[in-house]
Design an enzyme around this catalytic site. Structure first.
Site, PDB file in Angstrom:
ATOM      1  N   LYS A 175     -52.933 -21.765 -16.325  1.00  8.67           N
ATOM      2  CA  LYS A 175     -51.876 -21.042 -15.609  1.00  8.67           C
ATOM      3  C   LYS A 175     -52.420 -20.635 -14.237  1.00  8.67           C
ATOM      4  O   LYS A 175     -53.217 -19.718 -14.113  1.00  8.67           O
ATOM      5  CB  LYS A 175     -51.421 -19.800 -16.375  1.00  8.67           C
ATOM      6  CG  LYS A 175     -50.276 -19.073 -15.651  1.00  8.67           C
ATOM      7  CD  LYS A 175     -50.658 -17.632 -15.411  1.00  8.67           C
ATOM      8  CE  LYS A 175     -49.967 -16.869 -14.343  1.00  8.67           C
ATOM      9  NZ  LYS A 175     -49.619 -17.437 -13.085  1.00  8.67           N
ATOM     10  N   GLU A 250     -63.916 -12.431 -14.166  1.00 11.51           N
ATOM     11  CA  GLU A 250     -64.493 -12.284 -12.824  1.00 11.51           C
ATOM     12  C   GLU A 250     -63.488 -11.465 -12.026  1.00 11.51           C
ATOM     13  O   GLU A 250     -62.401 -11.951 -11.719  1.00 11.51           O
ATOM     14  CB  GLU A 250     -64.693 -13.645 -12.157  1.00 11.51           C
ATOM     15  CG  GLU A 250     -65.785 -14.502 -12.766  1.00 11.51           C
ATOM     16  CD  GLU A 250     -67.170 -13.933 -12.621  1.00 11.51           C
ATOM     17  OE1 GLU A 250     -67.363 -13.001 -11.806  1.00 11.51           O
ATOM     18  OE2 GLU A 250     -68.069 -14.394 -13.340  1.00 11.51           O
ATOM     19  N   CYS A 284     -63.396 -12.633  -3.154  1.00  7.68           N
ATOM     20  CA  CYS A 284     -64.004 -11.637  -4.029  1.00  7.68           C
ATOM     21  C   CYS A 284     -65.381 -11.268  -3.505  1.00  7.68           C
ATOM     22  O   CYS A 284     -65.879 -10.190  -3.763  1.00  7.68           O
ATOM     23  CB  CYS A 284     -64.084 -12.173  -5.435  1.00  7.68           C
ATOM     24  SG  CYS A 284     -64.791 -13.807  -5.476  1.00  7.68           S
ATOM     25  N   GLU A 385     -61.498  -1.997  -3.411  1.00  8.54           N
ATOM     26  CA  GLU A 385     -61.320  -3.341  -2.883  1.00  8.54           C
ATOM     27  C   GLU A 385     -60.007  -3.427  -2.112  1.00  8.54           C
ATOM     28  O   GLU A 385     -58.970  -2.982  -2.593  1.00  8.54           O
ATOM     29  CB  GLU A 385     -61.301  -4.347  -4.032  1.00  8.54           C
ATOM     30  CG  GLU A 385     -61.168  -5.770  -3.541  1.00  8.54           C
ATOM     31  CD  GLU A 385     -61.275  -6.790  -4.665  1.00  8.54           C
ATOM     32  OE1 GLU A 385     -60.495  -6.681  -5.619  1.00  8.54           O
ATOM     33  OE2 GLU A 385     -62.137  -7.676  -4.570  1.00  8.54           O
TER      34      GLU A 385
END
Ligand code: NAP
Ligand code: MG
Length: 494
Positions: A175, A250, A284, A385
Site C-alpha cells: 500500500k 521507521e 526523515c 519534526e
C-alpha cells in the site's frame, strides 16, 4: 498526460469495487493531473492477501538464488527506465530531478544488492554437545508481508522493503502513500516485467484508514514493514501487537548537525544546505538543527543565510532548480504552523518564513528556505519534526554541550559532526544516540548496502538496508540431526 491507474491483485490489473477514484496532481503545478487512482477498501485488501497467501505456497520453494536472479533483472529494467521513473516521481511529489534520479538509483542499488543476497542468506552450523549429532540453523520465509510506505522516497523506500521480502521468499501486499501512487505502480510493473510470478506482488491503492488499517489487522498478514509518521506508527504497532505480528517501524527524526570551531566551514555549509533543504526538508534524515560552536556561530550563520536566500526554488522538472515545493497543501500548512510557533517561542527568523512570491509559484505549494537563530534546545522548534524547509540554529559553548543538545530529543535517526579533531570525531561516533552518524558529511546520504534506522522513538529496533533487513524478513529454523542411532538426552547425558 493523465492515466487511469489500477490496483494489481491476484495477477490482474483492476479497479476498486467501490467504483471510486481519487486524483493525483503535481504539487508544483496543480493544473497538471498525473492520474486517477482507485479508492480501495477492505474488499481489495482481502483479495490481495488471499492472492499473496496462495502465491507463497510456491514462491517459498523457489531457490533463493533464482529469486535473486529476478531481482537482478529488476535492477536492469529499472536502469533502462530510470529517466522515465525520475520524471513521474518529480511530477507527483515535487523534489527536483537530480534527487528523483538519486531515489531511483537507490532502488537499482537495492535490487542488485538483493540479487546478491539470494546467494547468501547464511545460516550457522555449530558443534553439538553430544557425539554423532549435528546442529544447524537456517532461514525460512515468514509468509505474507504488508508493506506501507510514505511519499518522500516513493521508489527507494518501497524497494528497501519489497526486494528483501521477496528474496527471502515472502509474498507482498503493498500500500503506497496516496501522494505517490504512480511511482509505486511503475515499481510493480517492473517486478512483473522482470518475471516475478503474479500473486507474489499485489498493490492496493487507497487511504491509510481504508487500506492501511485492514492490512495491519488481517490475520493472514504475517509481517509488516512501515515507514511514516510516529502517530500512525504507534497505532499500527499496537494493532499488530494484538496478533503478535512482526513489525518494522521507521518513523520520525529531528536530526542535528554539529559544527565545531575546528571544522571546515565551507564544507559544513554545503552539507547544511543540502541536508536542510534537499527534498524541501521532507526527508526523515533531513538536517533540521545545526548546532554551532559559539566561536564560529556568527560567521557560519552569515554564510548560511546568504546561500539559503539564493537557493533556486521552482518546478523540479526544470533542471536549474535546487528545491521544489512541499508535497501538498497540508504539509505546507504544517510548515506555516511551525514558523508561527517559532516566532511565538522567541526564535529569530533570519531567512524565509513565507511562501515564495511571484506568479510562477501560484499553482504550487512552494515555501521559502527558512532559518531561525536564537533557538534553545527545548523549544518545540528544536524538538518536533517539521518535515519542511525549516532549519533551527542552536549555539553551544563546547563539544559536551553539543552532544547533549544533539541527543536531547525523543528521536535518534541521523546525525553529523564537522570537525578536524580526531578525538571529537571518535567521541561523537561513540556518544551520539542515533542509528546513523556522519563525520564531515551532512545527515543525509544513506547507501543501500548499509543498515538504516534509528534509536529511541525513531523506530522499534529493526533496520532496513544492508544485511540486517534479511533477518527481519526470515524466521530462524534450528535443526538437530542425531545420527548416533540411540536416544541422546541433552543436558542429561553429560
Ligand atoms: P504517514 O501519514 O504516517 O503515512 C505513511 C503511510 O501510512 C502512507 O502510506 C499512509 O497512507 C499510511 N497510513 C496512514 N494512516 C494509516 C493507518 N491508520 N494505518 C495504516 N497505514 C496508514 O506519513 P507521511 O506523511 O506519508 O510521511 C512523513 C513521515 O514519514 C514523517 O514523519 C517522516 O519522518 C517519516 N519518514 C520516516 C522515514 C524513516 O526511515 N525513518 C523515512 C521517510 C519518512 P496515506 O498516504 O494514504 O495517508
Ligand atoms: Mg500522509
Amino acid at each position: 498526460m493523465s492515466r487511469a491507474y489500477q490496483n494489481y491483485i491476484a495477477g490482474k490489473w483492476c479497479d476498486a469495487e467501490s467504483g471510486q477514484s481519487s486524483e493525483n496532481r503535481n504539487p508544483a503545478d496543480h493544473d497538471d493531473l498525473i492520474g486517477t487512482f482507485p479508492k480501495s477498501d477492505q474488499r481489495e485488501v482481502n483479495r490481495a492477501v488471499a492472492s499473496a497467501k496462495a502465491a507463497f505456497k510456491e514462491w517459498r520453494l523457489v531457490p533463493a538464488p533464482k529469486r535473486g536472479d529476478i531481482l537482478k533483472t529488476v535492477g536492469d529494467v529499472m536502469t533502462a527506465r530510470k529517466e522515465e521513473i525520475a520524471k513521474v516521481m518529480t511530477r507527483e511529489m515535487g523534489k527536483v530531478l537530480k534527487e528523483t534520479r538519486g531515489d531511483t538509483q537507490e532502488g537499482i542499488d537495492t535490487a542488485y544488492y538483493a540479487a546478491s543476497e539470494g546467494r547468501r542468506l547464511f545460516g550457522h552450523t555449530a558443534p553439538s554437545e553430544l557425539p554423532n549429532k549435528m546442529n544447524i540453523s537456517f532461514r525460512m520465509p515468514i509468509g505474507v508481508a504488508g508493506v506501507i510506505t510514505p511519499w518522500n522516497f516513493p521508489m527507494a523506500i518501497p524497494t528497501w522493503k519489497i526486494f528483501p521480502a521477496l528474496v527471502c521468499g515472502n509474498t507482498v501486499v503493498f500500500k503506497p502513500a496516496s501522494d505517490t501512487p504512480a511511482t509505486a505502480t511503475t515499481l510493480v510493473e517492473i517486478l512483473l516485467e522482470a518475471g516475478l510470478p503474479p500473486g507474489c506482488i499485489n498493490i492496493v491503492h487507497g487511504s491509510g484508514s481504508a487500506v492501511g488499517t485492514p492490512i495491519t489487522q488481517h490475520p493472514d498478514v504475517d509481517v509488516i514493514s512501515f515507514t511514516g509518521s510516529s502517530d500512525v506508527g504507534k497505532t499500527l504497532y499496537s494493532n499488530a501487537a494484538r496478533q503478535l505480528k512482526r513489525v518494522s517501524l521507521e518513523l520520525g527524526g529531528k536530526n542535528g548537525m554539529i559544527v565545531m570551531d575546528d571544522g571546515d566551514l565551507n564544507l559544513a555549509l554545503e552539507g547544511a544546505l543540502w541536508g536542510a533543504f534537499g527534498t524541501t526538508g521532507q526527508r526523515c534524515t533531513a538536517t533540521s538543527r545545526v548546532i554551532l560552536h559559539e566561536k564560529i556561530h556568527d560567521k557560519f550563520v552569515e554564510m548560511l543565510v546568504e546561500r539559503a536566500r539564493k537557493l533556486k526554488v521552482g518546478n523540479g522538472l526544470d533542471e536549474s532548480m535546487e528545491m521544489g515545493p512541499c508535497v501538498n497543501e497540508g504539509q505546507r500548512g504544517v510548515v506555516e504552523e511551525y514558523v508561527q510557533i517559532g516566532k511565538n517561542e522567541g526564535a529569530k527568523l533570519v531567512a524565509g518564513g513565507c511562501r515564495c512570491a511571484g506568479s510562477q509559484y501560484d499553482k504550487g505549494t512552494f515555501y521559502c528556505p527558512t532559518i531561525f537563530t536564537n533557538v534553545t534546545p527545548n523549544m518545540r522548534l528544536a524538538q518536533e519534526e517539521i518535515f519542511g524547509p525549516v532549519l533551527s540554529v542552536i549555539k553551544v559553548r563546547d563539544f559536551d554541550e553539543a552532544i547533549k543538545v544533539l541527543n536531547g530529543t525523543i528521536y535518534g535517526l541521523s546525525s553529523s559532526i564537522y570537525t578536524n579533531d580526531v578525538t571529537s570525531a571518535f567521541r561523537a561516533m561513540r556518544d551520539i544516540e542515533c542509528g546513523i552518524t556522519y563525520i564531515n558529511g551532512p545527515t543525509i546520504g544513506a547507501e543501500a548496502h548499509m543498515p538504516f534506522g534509528g534509536f529511541k522513538q525513531t523506530g522499534n529496533g529493526h533496520r532496513e538496508g544492508g544485511w540486517e533487513v534479511y533477518e527481519f524478513y526470515t524466521e530462524t529454523k534450528t535443526v538437530y540431526v542425531d545420527f548416533s542411532g540411540r536416544l541422546q538426552k541433552a543436558q542429561i547425558d553429560t
